[in-house]
Design a protein around this motif. Sequence first.
Motif, mmCIF file in Angstrom:
data_model
loop_
_atom_site.group_PDB
_atom_site.id
_atom_site.type_symbol
_atom_site.label_atom_id
_atom_site.label_comp_id
_atom_site.label_asym_id
_atom_site.label_seq_id
_atom_site.Cartn_x
_atom_site.Cartn_y
_atom_site.Cartn_z
ATOM 1 N N UNK A 138 -32.511 27.295 -2.985
ATOM 2 C CA UNK A 138 -33.166 27.552 -1.682
ATOM 3 C C UNK A 138 -32.443 26.812 -0.557
ATOM 4 N N UNK A 139 -32.147 25.546 -0.794
ATOM 5 C CA UNK A 139 -31.485 24.747 0.245
ATOM 6 C C UNK A 139 -30.069 25.243 0.523
ATOM 7 N N UNK A 140 -29.392 25.655 -0.550
ATOM 8 C CA UNK A 140 -28.016 26.142 -0.371
ATOM 9 C C UNK A 140 -28.008 27.430 0.447
ATOM 10 N N UNK A 141 -28.975 28.298 0.170
ATOM 11 C CA UNK A 141 -29.049 29.550 0.946
ATOM 12 C C UNK A 141 -29.330 29.260 2.409
ATOM 13 N N UNK A 142 -30.245 28.312 2.640
ATOM 14 C CA UNK A 142 -30.582 27.971 4.029
ATOM 15 C C UNK A 142 -29.385 27.338 4.740
ATOM 16 N N UNK A 143 -28.662 26.495 4.017
ATOM 17 C CA UNK A 143 -27.477 25.852 4.597
ATOM 18 C C UNK A 143 -26.435 26.900 4.988
ATOM 19 N N UNK A 144 -26.168 27.806 4.068
ATOM 20 C CA UNK A 144 -25.157 28.830 4.357
ATOM 21 C C UNK A 144 -25.580 29.717 5.523
ATOM 22 N N UNK A 145 -26.850 30.065 5.524
ATOM 23 C CA UNK A 145 -27.353 30.928 6.599
ATOM 24 C C UNK A 145 -27.276 30.212 7.947
ATOM 25 N N UNK A 146 -27.724 28.957 7.962
ATOM 26 C CA UNK A 146 -27.762 28.216 9.233
ATOM 27 C C UNK A 146 -26.357 27.978 9.772
ATOM 28 N N UNK A 147 -25.449 27.642 8.883
ATOM 29 C CA UNK A 147 -24.098 27.343 9.351
ATOM 30 C C UNK A 147 -23.329 28.601 9.725
ATOM 31 N N UNK A 148 -23.698 29.722 9.148
ATOM 32 C CA UNK A 148 -22.987 30.953 9.497
ATOM 33 C C UNK A 148 -23.529 31.571 10.771
ATOM 34 N N UNK A 149 -24.824 31.413 11.002
ATOM 35 C CA UNK A 149 -25.433 32.005 12.193
ATOM 36 C C UNK A 149 -25.079 31.211 13.424
ATOM 37 N N UNK A 150 -25.059 29.889 13.301
ATOM 38 C CA UNK A 150 -24.780 29.049 14.462
ATOM 39 C C UNK A 150 -25.993 28.946 15.356
#
Lengths: 352, 278
Positions: B256-268
Amino acid sequence: MSSTTGVGILGCGPVTQAIHLPTLERVPGFTVVHVMDVNPEVAAAVASRVGAAWSLDADEVISDPAVEVVVVCSPNGFHAEQVIAACRAGKKAVLCEKPLAMSEGEAGAIADVSRETGVPVVVGAMHTFDPGWLAALENWGGILESAHTLRYSITLPPNPRFEDFATDVVGRPILGQGGKFDAEAAAGMMAGSIMGLAIHDLPLIRMFCPDWESTEVLSAQIIRTGGYLIHLRIGSRSIRIQGVMTQTLEPEWRLEAIADDMALEVAFPNSYVHAGSALAVLRRGDTSETAGPFAENGYVGEWAYVADLVAGRAEPIPVDRLVDDVTFALRLADTASSEVRDRFTAELEAHR
Amino acid sequence: MSAILTISPAERAEPRLRLGAAVLPSSFRYTEGDTDVVGILGDGDWAQRAADAVEQGARGVLVVDPGLGSTESLVRLRAVLSRRSAALVLDRGWASSPSLDFAAEEFDRLAAPSALVESRLDASPDAEASATLLAHLALVRASVSPVRELRMLRVDATGYDALGTLEGGADVNLSAIFSHALTQAATVRIVRPESTVLLELGAVDVAAPGRLSVLGRAGRRVPLLPFETPHRGAWRRLHAAVTDGTTTTDLDAFVDDAELTQEALSVGGFRPGPRVAR
């Protein structure tokens, strides 16, 4: 001829009572000769404490020849006109509480009159006079250029907790409560928070940011528990500004400036009380140096500067600097409050 | 079932693994050959290596500082753990700190939807934003509750600022500051109008206790916290999971945290662009 400098004070609320009058007892050379407040009971009570005359009209104080230094502690909306009137009256100095003005036009008008009359203006941004802060600048001034991150945070219990230990307050203003909380109220809360609280150390923030006119507001929000949180980007610097209102006893007033190789933390004393100066700590990885705390705080520093100014021992602060300080605050308040208004409206729409 | 689990002496070569296992001699014993548990570092395709270890007979695996890894390997690891009934403990920095157990009651007491939750990490400029954010999410999850939404206001070489929402609805703001001038540290604070709890933790690899401050109308309380590294705490948890035969939820939380990290860092940023204060 009096051997002391006559002081006239406009507005006799808690700032005058709990800050300026006790501070003047610590700085020799001044006598409060005339005070003014719209509330006659408050004006009379404060005047009697210092043996001064009192008036209900600011003009009577400003036109009093015994008044050589005018202190503007009235509501913010009156600051500009009273500062200008005091300059026109040819006083030796004008000390105005923050904010100096409520519009860039007002600030420009003050600058014009100060330059024209030669009357120096001082803004009561006490932390800019704090010996702990000044020692930090003297010892580690390079941080002004190298800091990449600034964090300015205030955790503030209710003011009476401190006012009541600085003096015996008479006629404390009753704050407005209740009313509809909508987008405009939220925006107004943000603007008021910046011009009333965050403004204290915005001049310090601006010292790190010569490119302050390119300030970008990344986010601005009202904290649900009470307070504000603002993220800025100015050039390559990241700035976080936070104020948290709390009913707990412990205040915190801290400015951090962090560079790659050094980090400065300045812990200021709470307002009102004379609890000594800020404590400044500079860290360089696993070593640290400190400056302060010194015995006196920024209020004393501020009045000591006015004393030097009146005596010709100090140079006036360039009025353009003061104008830039308040312009920075005004633009920030305007932009951050727009952000809050738009976000509030958008969230309302999303929940419909 | 023996209370002492065997572990390979190869783990001694890596300080982050040694710091835990070497100080639990009644729980772990070094031995050559096949071992009960395996400790690995979380770099590269750690999930692949963890799955391989379980396939080869390990009853438990501890992973220190797991990075984002590969999705395929995480899926495989989940299947292997389930099939072999093996335990997985992820030692995710401050989230493993035993001090969190001591702070849990205070955090639970204040963690209401109306609360303000904030956390800050100070780290070296060598730190990667994704790894730091991943550890950050783990810390907030372990101390308060999982972060469900996150928007990055800023990510650069000097750190990041992010705003989000926790499970339960509270607002959270996260920041990281990268500087050689600051020692590694983490804070988590919950603010409510009449009470505040603040947890301050020092460097992950040292056993200095954190500092827990509970502020209220009556003043400040400072409960004592243990002198134990997060690594030791993680190894204790692995020992308990293996010897008790209990399952861990570390992998679910990590995914869950990894998905959120990837999403947050890709969206900006959450808005097209910042407002310029003019």
